[in-house]
Design an enzyme around this catalytic site. Structure first.
Site, PDB file in Angstrom:
ATOM      1  N   GLU A 227      47.229  31.600  37.077  1.00 33.51           N
ATOM      2  CA  GLU A 227      46.059  32.435  37.299  1.00 33.51           C
ATOM      3  C   GLU A 227      46.411  33.590  38.240  1.00 33.51           C
ATOM      4  OE1 GLU A 227      42.003  30.788  38.985  1.00 33.51           O
ATOM      5  OE2 GLU A 227      43.526  30.936  40.553  1.00 33.51           O
ATOM      6  N   ASP A 425      34.966  28.569  39.453  1.00 24.40           N
ATOM      7  CA  ASP A 425      35.359  29.151  38.175  1.00 24.40           C
ATOM      8  C   ASP A 425      34.255  30.055  37.633  1.00 24.40           C
ATOM      9  OD1 ASP A 425      37.739  27.749  38.236  1.00 24.40           O
ATOM     10  OD2 ASP A 425      37.565  27.016  36.191  1.00 24.40           O
TER      11      ASP A 425
END
Length: 593
Positions: A227, A425
């Site tokens: 990420e 998230d």
């Protein structure tokens, strides 16, 4: 004579600057609270000893609404951080902290919005006392940068930046100077990539290894994630930093990407700093950002050789995903990044984790570019984007607009440990919708959903809302943070809002300091990308041979086998539709009259 004229001009400019600077001596304020009072040492001013100590004064400003550089000159009673908060008309402008016993001036760029008046109550308030020091203040200065006009509701463009190549700068639209916006952007780069080191007090997240590799460090967990590595690459391509991009990519390619086995071609989502793998399975958002940042790099800088043939590497990742499970491992539980039946990105492309999704992994703006630039499965990538548009309203709570961390393919929440709620998230869903609307401006549901979520956060206080909630809007136990990462994502959502409240979320990002310290990784990466989006610097870079292609005008009645800009084959052209046709490997645009 020339020297005399120069001196006169300098004196006039100095007088204008003085006229635009308001100085408030601390001893002229009226103290209140238990202990606040005037002092003569280490300077003539005001001292604040305990929380609730404050001092106020009515001050006249040069304009009703303006952007100011605010300076507070003060000191601590010892060498530990002594803070003070500054308010104008009851609204906090900024916090200032002093770490030395001698007079020191701290600055912040702040807006002062007074509506129809030019006078306001200025207040110093002690809010961070823990018994370790006292705060002394000498004076406050407000130096006008620029006058800000009264704001109206944002006007959404009729076409996205993909078609117009015009990217909105929300900060400039909100009244901030372009110079200050660029300074903040450069400050972001200098701090998060080349700032100070250290876990608790450090600034940077970018660390070089040898002469040609680098990684983005999750400082809190002391590891490297796909990420962050892919976010770092996206930031670099948007900032035109090819050297750092190549170093991040080489580290990811050399250490993260599996060279063999059932995960071959995928990237391990968690790594140790020494390049060894901590978690072998991939996280799809990493792959999605790797693919898109590599494509944009190819189009902006051109392709090199080997691993620096960016477009070839991006396409290889796409083909790797499509071909899972590897035929050499017939009993493997490894799956593609996308469920080909549901046409949605999966949570993890492995075993039962591939039977659900993560709403924040839905990146329709990226899929549209893949549909145009990939060699294969273009129609599928178009369908991915269309499916994400269909799913966003299903993920979102009907009242709050909040989306869960994890969800079933039908849109219902699915997650343990609180991940069925709005958590870390899910912050990114707002950014994903804002980006898609800014680039393409053709999904009205994104406008509806952004405004619904903004209304929820606005009801909690734009500067006071927390980072985690149940989908119904209840505060999760123990949650009191107003995280910079969520602030940034909500500001990007303003790209898809025509509600005047959107400016408050843009202001909140501007007023939020660049993340530093132990948790600077996730907050910092989202802050950086959010600032790029909101300032009009998160852009599409198209293939270099597309910039000079001819626009062919064709009558509406013309029927040909062509491809629209998302890659889907169509046989009937509609009036006003922009078409992209592929001819001998070249892109040709067709404008239907």
């Amino acid at each position: 004579m020339k020297k005399l004229l120069t001196l006169i001009c300098w004196l006039v400019a100095s007088q204008q600057m003085i006229a635009q600077t308001v100085t408030v001596e601390a001893e002229s304020l009226t103290p209140a609270g238990t202990y606040a009072g005037k002092i003569t040492q280490p300077f003539g001013g005001m001292a604040f000893y305990g929380n609730g100590d404050c001092a106020t004064k009515t001050v006249t400003f040069p304009v009703k609404n303006g952007m100011y550089t605010v300076g507070v000159r003060g000191a601590s009673s010892n060498n530990s951080g002594a803070g003070i908060a500054l308010y104008v008309n009851g609204k906090k402008i900024s916090d200032f902290t002093f770490y030395v016993t001698q007079a020191d001036t701290k600055y912040a760029d702040c807006k002062v919005l007074l509506g129809n008046a030019t006078t306001a109550e200025v207040k110093l308030n002690l809010e961070t006392d823990n018994g370790s020091n006292d705060t002394y203040v000498d004076y406050i200065t407000f130096t006008l940068q620029n006058e800000m006009q009264e704001r109206t509701a944002p006007v959404l463009p009729s076409q996205g930046a993909y078609y117009t190549n015009t990217y909105r700068n929300l900060f400039v639209e909100a009244g901030y100077s372009e110079t200050k916006v660029n300074e903040r952007l450069n400050g972001l780069w200098n701090q998060l990539f080349y700032g100070t080191d250290g876990r608790e007090e450090g600034q940077r997240v970018y660390y070089e290894v040898g002469t040609d590799e680098a990684y983005i460090l999750d400082v809190n967990n002391d590891d490297v994630r796909s990420e962050g590595q892919s976010y770092g690459m996206m930031i670099c391509v948007q900032m035109n930093k090819q050297t750092e991009f190549n170093k991040l990519w080489k580290w990811a390619k050399s250490h993260m990407q599996h060279e063999d086995g059932e995960f071959k071609g995928y990237f391990a989502w968690v790594m140790n700093k020494d390049g060894s793998k901590r978690e072998s399975s991939p996280a799809p958002d990493g792959e999605e950002y790797f693919i898109t940042s590599l494509m944009l790099a190819a189009n902006r800088w051109g392709n090199g050789t080997g691993i620096y043939d960016y477009m070839a590497e991006a396409k290889a990742i796409l083909e790797t995903s499509w071909g899972k499970p590897d035929p050499n491992f017939p009993f493997s539980d490894v799956k593609p990044l996308f469920d080909k039946t549901e046409k949605q990105v999966v949570f993890v492309p492995y075993a039962t984790s591939a039977t659900k999704t993560d709403p924040s992994y839905h990146l329709p703006a990226f899929y549209r570019l893949w549909a145009e630039w990939a060699d294969n499965h273009q129609d599928f990538y178009t369908q991915l984007a269309e499916k994400s548009h269909e799913m966003f309203p299903k993920f979102a709570h009907a009242t709050t607009g909040l989306m869960p961390d994890y969800a079933n393919f039908d849109g219902t929440p699915n997650g343990e440990g609180g991940h069925n709620n709005f958590r870390f998230d899910a912050w990114r869903c707002m950014m994903n919708m804002g980006c898609d609307y800014a680039w393409f401006a053709d999904c009205s549901d994104e406008v509806t959903l952004v405004k619904r979520a903004h209304d929820f956060f606005y009801s909690k206080g734009v500067k006071e809302y927390y980072s985690n909630y149940t989908l119904e809007g209840n505060t999760e136990s123990g949650n009191s943070d107003h995280s910079a990462g969520l602030v940034a994502c909500n500001a990007v959502g303003a790209l898809a809002s025509d509600d005047i409240k959107a400016w408050d979320f843009v202001d909140d990002l501007w007023d939020t300091p660049i993340p530093s310290g132990r948790y600077r990784y996730y907050d910092g990466m989202l802050y950086f990308m959010g600032f790029l989006h909101a300032s009009g610097n998160f852009r599409i870079y198209k293939p270099q041979d597309e910039t000079s292609v001819n626009v062919i005008e064709m009558p509406q009645s013309t029927r040909k086998t062509i491809y629209n800009l998302h890659g889907r084959q169509i046989n009937k052209m509609e009036k006003g539709l922009n078409i992209v046709r592929y001819e001998n490997g070249k892109v040709r645009k067709v404008l239907v009259k």
